[in-house]
Enzyme design. Structure first.
Site, mmCIF file in Angstrom:
data_model
loop_
_atom_site.group_PDB
_atom_site.id
_atom_site.type_symbol
_atom_site.label_atom_id
_atom_site.label_comp_id
_atom_site.label_asym_id
_atom_site.label_seq_id
_atom_site.Cartn_x
_atom_site.Cartn_y
_atom_site.Cartn_z
ATOM 1 N N CYS A 1 0.867 -1.187 0.000
ATOM 2 C CA CYS A 1 0.000 0.000 0.000
ATOM 3 C C CYS A 1 0.899 1.231 0.000
ATOM 4 O O CYS A 1 2.064 1.156 -0.418
ATOM 5 C CB CYS A 1 -0.988 -0.019 1.166
ATOM 6 S SG CYS A 1 -0.238 0.056 2.805
ATOM 7 N N ASN B 1 2.173 1.456 4.468
ATOM 8 C CA ASN B 1 2.448 0.186 5.174
ATOM 9 C C ASN B 1 2.108 0.279 6.661
ATOM 10 O O ASN B 1 2.744 -0.343 7.508
ATOM 11 C CB ASN B 1 3.902 -0.271 4.978
ATOM 12 C CG ASN B 1 4.185 -1.722 5.383
ATOM 13 O OD1 ASN B 1 5.294 -2.048 5.767
ATOM 14 N ND2 ASN B 1 3.199 -2.596 5.321
ATOM 15 N N CYS C 1 -1.627 0.828 7.388
ATOM 16 C CA CYS C 1 -3.067 0.548 7.493
ATOM 17 C C CYS C 1 -3.462 -0.684 6.670
ATOM 18 O O CYS C 1 -3.717 -1.761 7.219
ATOM 19 C CB CYS C 1 -3.901 1.751 7.036
ATOM 20 S SG CYS C 1 -3.668 3.234 8.059
ATOM 21 N N ARG C 2 -3.517 -0.541 5.346
ATOM 22 C CA ARG C 2 -4.089 -1.608 4.524
ATOM 23 C C ARG C 2 -3.185 -2.813 4.360
ATOM 24 O O ARG C 2 -3.615 -3.956 4.562
ATOM 25 C CB ARG C 2 -4.463 -1.052 3.137
ATOM 26 C CG ARG C 2 -5.605 -0.046 3.205
ATOM 27 C CD ARG C 2 -5.710 0.734 1.914
ATOM 28 N NE ARG C 2 -4.554 1.608 1.714
ATOM 29 C CZ ARG C 2 -4.309 2.314 0.633
ATOM 30 N NH1 ARG C 2 -5.146 2.235 -0.387
ATOM 31 N NH2 ARG C 2 -3.255 3.102 0.547
ATOM 32 N N SER C 3 -1.912 -2.597 3.958
ATOM 33 C CA SER C 3 -1.078 -3.782 3.691
ATOM 34 C C SER C 3 -0.696 -4.560 4.955
ATOM 35 O O SER C 3 -0.650 -5.795 4.896
ATOM 36 C CB SER C 3 0.149 -3.438 2.832
ATOM 37 O OG SER C 3 1.027 -2.564 3.471
ATOM 38 N N ASP D 1 -8.352 3.760 1.070
ATOM 39 C CA ASP D 1 -7.399 4.188 2.100
ATOM 40 C C ASP D 1 -8.180 4.704 3.317
ATOM 41 O O ASP D 1 -8.904 5.684 3.208
ATOM 42 C CB ASP D 1 -6.518 5.298 1.513
ATOM 43 C CG ASP D 1 -5.389 5.684 2.448
ATOM 44 O OD1 ASP D 1 -5.437 5.302 3.636
ATOM 45 O OD2 ASP D 1 -4.459 6.360 1.982
HETATM 46 P P1 4NP Z 1 -1.895 2.856 4.071
HETATM 47 O O1 4NP Z 1 -2.523 4.222 4.612
HETATM 48 O O2 4NP Z 1 -1.321 3.152 2.705
HETATM 49 O O3 4NP Z 1 -3.065 1.939 3.999
HETATM 50 O O4 4NP Z 1 -0.840 2.454 5.087
HETATM 51 C C1 4NP Z 1 -1.802 5.423 4.670
HETATM 52 C C2 4NP Z 1 -0.986 5.660 5.747
HETATM 53 C C3 4NP Z 1 -0.296 6.853 5.835
HETATM 54 C C4 4NP Z 1 -0.419 7.793 4.821
HETATM 55 C C5 4NP Z 1 -1.223 7.535 3.741
HETATM 56 C C6 4NP Z 1 -1.915 6.347 3.663
HETATM 57 N N1 4NP Z 1 0.284 9.010 4.913
HETATM 58 O O5 4NP Z 1 0.101 9.862 4.027
HETATM 59 O O6 4NP Z 1 1.047 9.225 5.866
#
Ligand code: 4NP
Length: 155
Positions: free
Chosen positions: A8, A11, A13-15, A125
């Site tokens: 993702c 790294n 939340c989703r992955s 997201d």
């Molecule tokens: P992820 O979510 O891609 O599912 O881990 C996010 C976590 C942090 C950010 C964006 C998406 N960020 O912009 O910090």
């Protein structure tokens, strides 16, 4: 032996949710010795951090422990280490496609292509949203993980 990498943006939340849930399903199926599971982000903002507390809490309510996981960034060598590289959304998939070496013979695609009721396409997201977003991620990830496990078993 199969090696699966979930990707993702951050790294956190989703992955890592996909990592924890799929690894749990692999373990429950007695396949931990034959399927390697990892996750990473295309971005570097959260390298070294544990998953987002909201993701960890939501996963814990369904019996999965994300707390040992730590964020890392995707690296070019991952194309040599993994034969399934599965992106959570099209933006991250585009990023990976741009890095894909000529000789990569594995599967690079969207994780939700393994969801039994496609086409969901992308895992939304949840980072800037509320708790409900994390539940939605879990619903999608649990179903797609089952589909992925079936696909790997029937190889
Ligand atoms: P992820 O979510 O891609 O599912 O881990 C996010 C976590 C942090 C950010 C964006 C998406 N960020 O912009 O910090």
């Amino acid at each position: 032996m199969a090696a699966v990498l979930f990707v993702c943006l951050g790294n956190i939340c989703r992955s890592p949710t996909a990592h924890g849930i799929f690894a749990g399903q692999v373990r429950d199926a007695g396949l931990a010795d034959s399927i390697r599971v990892d996750s990473c982000g295309t971005g570097a903002w959260h390298v070294g951090e544990p998953p987002d507390a909201r993701a960890t809490a939501a996963a814990r309510r369904r019996g999965y422990d994300l707390s040992p996981l730590r964020a890392r960034q995707f690296e070019a060598g991952d194309f040599q280490q993994f034969d399934y590289i599965l992106a959570m959304d099209r933006s991250n998939l585009s990023h990976l496609e741009a890095l894909r070496p000529e000789g990569f013979a594995g599967h690079l695609g969207l994780f939700l292509d393994f969801h039994p009721a496609p086409p969901f396409g992308e895992v939304p997201d949840p980072y800037y949203g509320g708790e409900r977003g994390f539940e939605d991620v879990l619903d999608l990830v649990e179903a797609a993980s089952s589909g992925l496990l079936e696909a790997l078993r029937s190889r």
